[in-house]
Scaffold this motif. Sequence first.
Motif, PDB file in Angstrom:
ATOM      1  N   ASP A 110       0.842  -1.202   0.000  1.00 37.27           N
ATOM      2  CA  ASP A 110       0.000   0.000   0.000  1.00 37.27           C
ATOM      3  C   ASP A 110       0.875   1.248   0.000  1.00 37.27           C
ATOM      4  N   SER A 111       0.255   2.396  -0.215  1.00 38.72           N
ATOM      5  CA  SER A 111       1.041   3.645  -0.248  1.00 38.72           C
ATOM      6  C   SER A 111       0.235   4.767   0.412  1.00 38.72           C
ATOM      7  N   ALA A 131       1.409   9.064  -3.831  1.00 34.38           N
ATOM      8  CA  ALA A 131       2.750   8.627  -3.385  1.00 34.38           C
ATOM      9  C   ALA A 131       3.695   8.427  -4.551  1.00 34.38           C
ATOM     10  N   ARG A 191       6.469   5.431  -6.292  1.00 34.32           N
ATOM     11  CA  ARG A 191       6.161   4.038  -6.649  1.00 34.32           C
ATOM     12  C   ARG A 191       7.120   3.035  -6.017  1.00 34.32           C
ATOM     13  N   ASP A 230       8.257   3.190  -2.434  1.00 38.50           N
ATOM     14  CA  ASP A 230       8.087   3.039  -0.983  1.00 38.50           C
ATOM     15  C   ASP A 230       7.191   1.823  -0.728  1.00 38.50           C
ATOM     16  N   GLU A 285       0.805   1.840   5.720  1.00 36.79           N
ATOM     17  CA  GLU A 285       0.695   3.307   5.837  1.00 36.79           C
ATOM     18  C   GLU A 285      -0.485   3.765   6.688  1.00 36.79           C
ATOM     19  N   SER A 334      10.421  11.269  -0.819  1.00 35.23           N
ATOM     20  CA  SER A 334       9.510  10.122  -0.717  1.00 35.23           C
ATOM     21  C   SER A 334       8.130  10.620  -0.301  1.00 35.23           C
ATOM     22  N   HIS A 335       7.151   9.677  -0.379  1.00 34.71           N
ATOM     23  CA  HIS A 335       5.744  10.067  -0.150  1.00 34.71           C
ATOM     24  C   HIS A 335       5.386  11.206  -1.109  1.00 34.71           C
TER      25      HIS A 335
END
Length: 360
Positions: free
Chosen positions: A31-32, A36, A38, A40, A75, A328-329
């Motif tokens: 999940d993200s 987000a 691609r 992480d 997350e 990130s994110h």
Amino acid sequence: MSVRVDPAGNLVGRYEGERDGPPLLIGSHLDSVRDAGRYDGPLGIMLGVECVAALHAEERRMSFPIEVYAFGDEEGSRFPAAMLTSRAVAGTLDPATLDLRDAAGISLEDALALNGLSVSGFASARHGAALAYLEAHIEQGPVLEAEALGVGTVTGIAAQLRYAITVTGRAGHAGTTSMALRRDALSAAAAMISKAEEVARAGDADLVATVGSIEVYPGAANVVPGEVRFTLDVRAASDAGRDAAALTIRSGFEAIARERGVRYICRLLQDLPASPCDPALMALMDAAIDDAGVSPFRLVSGAGHDAMILASLCPTAMLFIRCEGGISHNPAERVSANDCEIALRVMRGFIDKLGATVRD
Ligand code: HGY
Ligand code: MN
Ligand code: MN
């Protein structure tokens, strides 16, 4: 690999070993966060699959089974709780905390039922004994890039607290409510948010505080806000540092609420203690990095990972991979193919070194 979806909705691939027994778990999350990047999460899963593919291509089996886990919820993007599915695997989920609803009011129970799963099934996802847990993950920070290194050994994961804050004042007419008579929930929340930033900026370098989401009610341009809900995320390298900062911030919120005549409620959403990685596994990781021609380098993780949950099941090891600008994110999240190749080489070396310790 034989592939299954476990009762918590995790996708699991299993590669048998020469013998049965506690498996090496390799994984990360599928999940993200909203909007987000691609890598992480999925990168760690794909590298786990590549480790098994390489063994299979060489027609090799380790003395232990290997299970590659794609965790379904790290997350906490949909329901107000995070790491639900790795907690189910670690056996640390409290079923009483699963009465959760998403922003559309859909319960976790109903969401699971739509996928043929159940909350009571979560509890049965608990894994038996495991040899170790290995997670490769982008660093999500600037250190490896600054050190001009593609990979690094993670020493541990920072402690984090997450709260849901509700500030209740009194909605009023924007034109007729004098400033002196206002109990403006949003102005009070703004003072609180500035207070959280002030405390974190004054703390040590590892202390961070973030208000990542806020909702204003009724949310009309000509209405003095009556209620505001926001989240607070506080992290530090140690539990003590995290707790002291959170206490200072919450005391500041109470003082602001009193001064401004608003009510303030603070609900704890998540309490994750700092999670050190296993020293023996870190040494294996350092050696595997050295064998891959990279200078071994150790760093702490400010980001949370499923590894901090699996630490209650078995020893954990994490490998960080450099990401561009530490971003990130964010859709701008980037890794280089070369760094991923190095990471795969290191993970394979780590697995072989682990195999040597198990065989002896
Ligand atoms: O919040 C974190 O550190 C992780 O991305 N879940
Ligand atoms: Mn993340
Ligand atoms: Mn992650």
